[in-house]
Design an enzyme around this catalytic site. Structure first.
Site, PDB file in Angstrom:
ATOM      1  N   ASP A   1       0.823  -1.216   0.000  1.00  0.00           N
ATOM      2  CA  ASP A   1       0.000   0.000   0.000  1.00  0.00           C
ATOM      3  C   ASP A   1       0.860   1.271   0.000  1.00  0.00           C
ATOM      4  O   ASP A   1       0.367   2.349  -0.329  1.00  0.00           O
ATOM      5  CB  ASP A   1      -0.915   0.033   1.231  1.00  0.00           C
ATOM      6  CG  ASP A   1      -1.796  -1.200   1.336  1.00  0.00           C
ATOM      7  OD1 ASP A   1      -2.007  -1.858   0.303  1.00  0.00           O
ATOM      8  OD2 ASP A   1      -2.265  -1.504   2.441  1.00  0.00           O
TER       9      ASP A   1
ATOM     10  N   GLN B   1      -1.735  -9.180  -6.319  1.00  0.00           N
ATOM     11  CA  GLN B   1      -0.821  -8.046  -6.121  1.00  0.00           C
ATOM     12  C   GLN B   1       0.138  -8.256  -4.955  1.00  0.00           C
ATOM     13  O   GLN B   1       1.128  -7.551  -4.823  1.00  0.00           O
ATOM     14  CB  GLN B   1      -1.626  -6.757  -5.866  1.00  0.00           C
ATOM     15  CG  GLN B   1      -2.496  -6.351  -7.029  1.00  0.00           C
ATOM     16  CD  GLN B   1      -3.633  -5.440  -6.581  1.00  0.00           C
ATOM     17  OE1 GLN B   1      -3.546  -4.239  -6.716  1.00  0.00           O
ATOM     18  NE2 GLN B   1      -4.701  -5.997  -6.042  1.00  0.00           N
TER      19      GLN B   1
END
Ligand code: F6P
Length: 350
Positions: A130, A276
């Site tokens: 993130d 991801q």
């Protein structure tokens, strides 16, 4: 010195590279015994600790591997109640740990900060796809995830142009739009939607209609935390007992429902999800993770406990864990990448 190493929170590419660098640096320094703690803080919460010594050979040959050889947990909460906290303290005493190197995201840093209350000294290493850890401009794992998003967008573009469709691709990233922004720019998305900028459906419809007249397909890259103006984020599920129970996800499908009635083209949604988080780290992430691991060992050796390794202006340094606990680094709406995207014609949905 007895040093525990744990990986907490969601996994990301590069964790093994850190484990390898911390362990090898401490072993080479001498006078250090390194113990690998299983499954993040969960390994310190049971009736008996789950940890085993890490030897040189055990951390050799893992630099390139995704995931974490130690296991992790993003729902374990050692601060849950007094009894859990007391058990963690007992387990730390049983293992004889002087310090724990906690490799994790903002959640792990918040827990590490809280555990100082029972005298557990921690050194932090920031990880997350993130890229949202405060006071650290780049966490390892992010570059690999951006590469995955970029490649996915190219694949989606091939099918979008063939079928003349509007394709919505959802990235992870929680409340921060870094992954959608960098992945979207690198993957040439036409519209990039971020949690930091609420989108206006009319603006998106307008852009898609314009493209229906010319290119005949549109790629939308949307961060999972994005929301319409005046609307709410899309919650995938609530994980009971987790210190941060909300799991976002599914906004791409919601947007598809909103968009389709306004367009002639068919609209499709793809949620990239945990793809991801997996795979081998890129060379950039391998190097960054190794630098972070090496620096964490230096912090331990120098007795600079309570610090987290950080990258600032391209240089490795450290900040106090207290400074990054319970806070997140989101995309400033006037960030240079956003200005640049607008200037080259990318629609930000506002
Ligand atoms: O923080 C990393 C992350 O992958 C977020 O981008 C995502 O929202 C979340 O973890 C997913 O969590 P889980 O693995 O519990 O579904």
């Amino acid at each position: 010195m007895r040093v525990g190493v744990l990986t907490g929170g969601g996994d990301c590419p590069g964790l093994n590279a850190v484990i390898r660098a911390v362990t090898k640096s401490l072993i080479r320094h001498g006078h250090c015994k390194v113990l690998g703690i299983a499954d993040g803080f969960e390994g310190l919460m049971g009736a008996a600790p789950r940890a085993q010594p890490l030897a040189w050979d055990q951390v050799s040959g893992i630099l390139h591997m995704g995931g974490t050889i130690l296991g992790t947990s993003n729902s374990a909460n050692p601060l849950k109640d007094e009894a859990t906290l007391a058990q963690v303290a007992r387990n730390v005493r049983t293992l004889g740990l002087d310090v724990v190197v906690a490799i994790g995201g903002d959640g792990t840093m918040s827990l590490a900060h809280g555990l100082q209350a029972i005298g557990l000294a921690c050194v932090g290493v920031p990880k997350t796809i993130d890229n949202d850890i405060a006071l650290c401009e780049r966490s390892f794992g992010f570059d690999t995830a951006v590469a995955t998003v970029t490649e996915s967008l190219y694949r989606i573009e091939c099918t979008a142009s063939s079928h003349h469709r509007v394709m919505i691709v959802e990235t992870m990233g929680r409340h921060a739009g870094w992954l959608a922004l960098e992945g979207g720019v690198a993957g040439a998305a036409d519209i990039i939607l971020l949690p930091e900028i609420d989108y206006d459906l009319d603006v998106i419809v307008q852009r898609c209609r314009e493209r229906e007249q010319r290119q005949r397909y549109t790629i939308i890259c949307i961060g999972e935390g994005a929301k319409p103006r005046g609307g709410a984020q899309t919650v995938r599920e609530q994980v009971a007992h987790s210190p941060d129970p909300v799991r976002l996800g599914g906004v791409a499908h919601a947007l598809r429902q909103q968009l389709q009635p306004h367009l002639k083209s068919e609209v499709r949604a793809t949620v990239l999800g945990h793809v991801q988080r997996g795979g081998d780290p890129t060379p950039f992430d391998r190097v960054l993770a190794t630098r972070f691991g090496h620096h964490a060992a230096q912090l331990v050796i120098d007795g600079r406990l309570g610090h987290m390794v950080a990258l600032q202006n391209g240089l490795i340094g450290s900040v106090q864990i207290a400074q990054v606990a319970n806070t997140q680094r989101t995309v400033p709406p006037d960030h240079e990448l956003i200005t640049m995207a607008r200037d080259i014609g990318v629609c930000l949905g506002d």
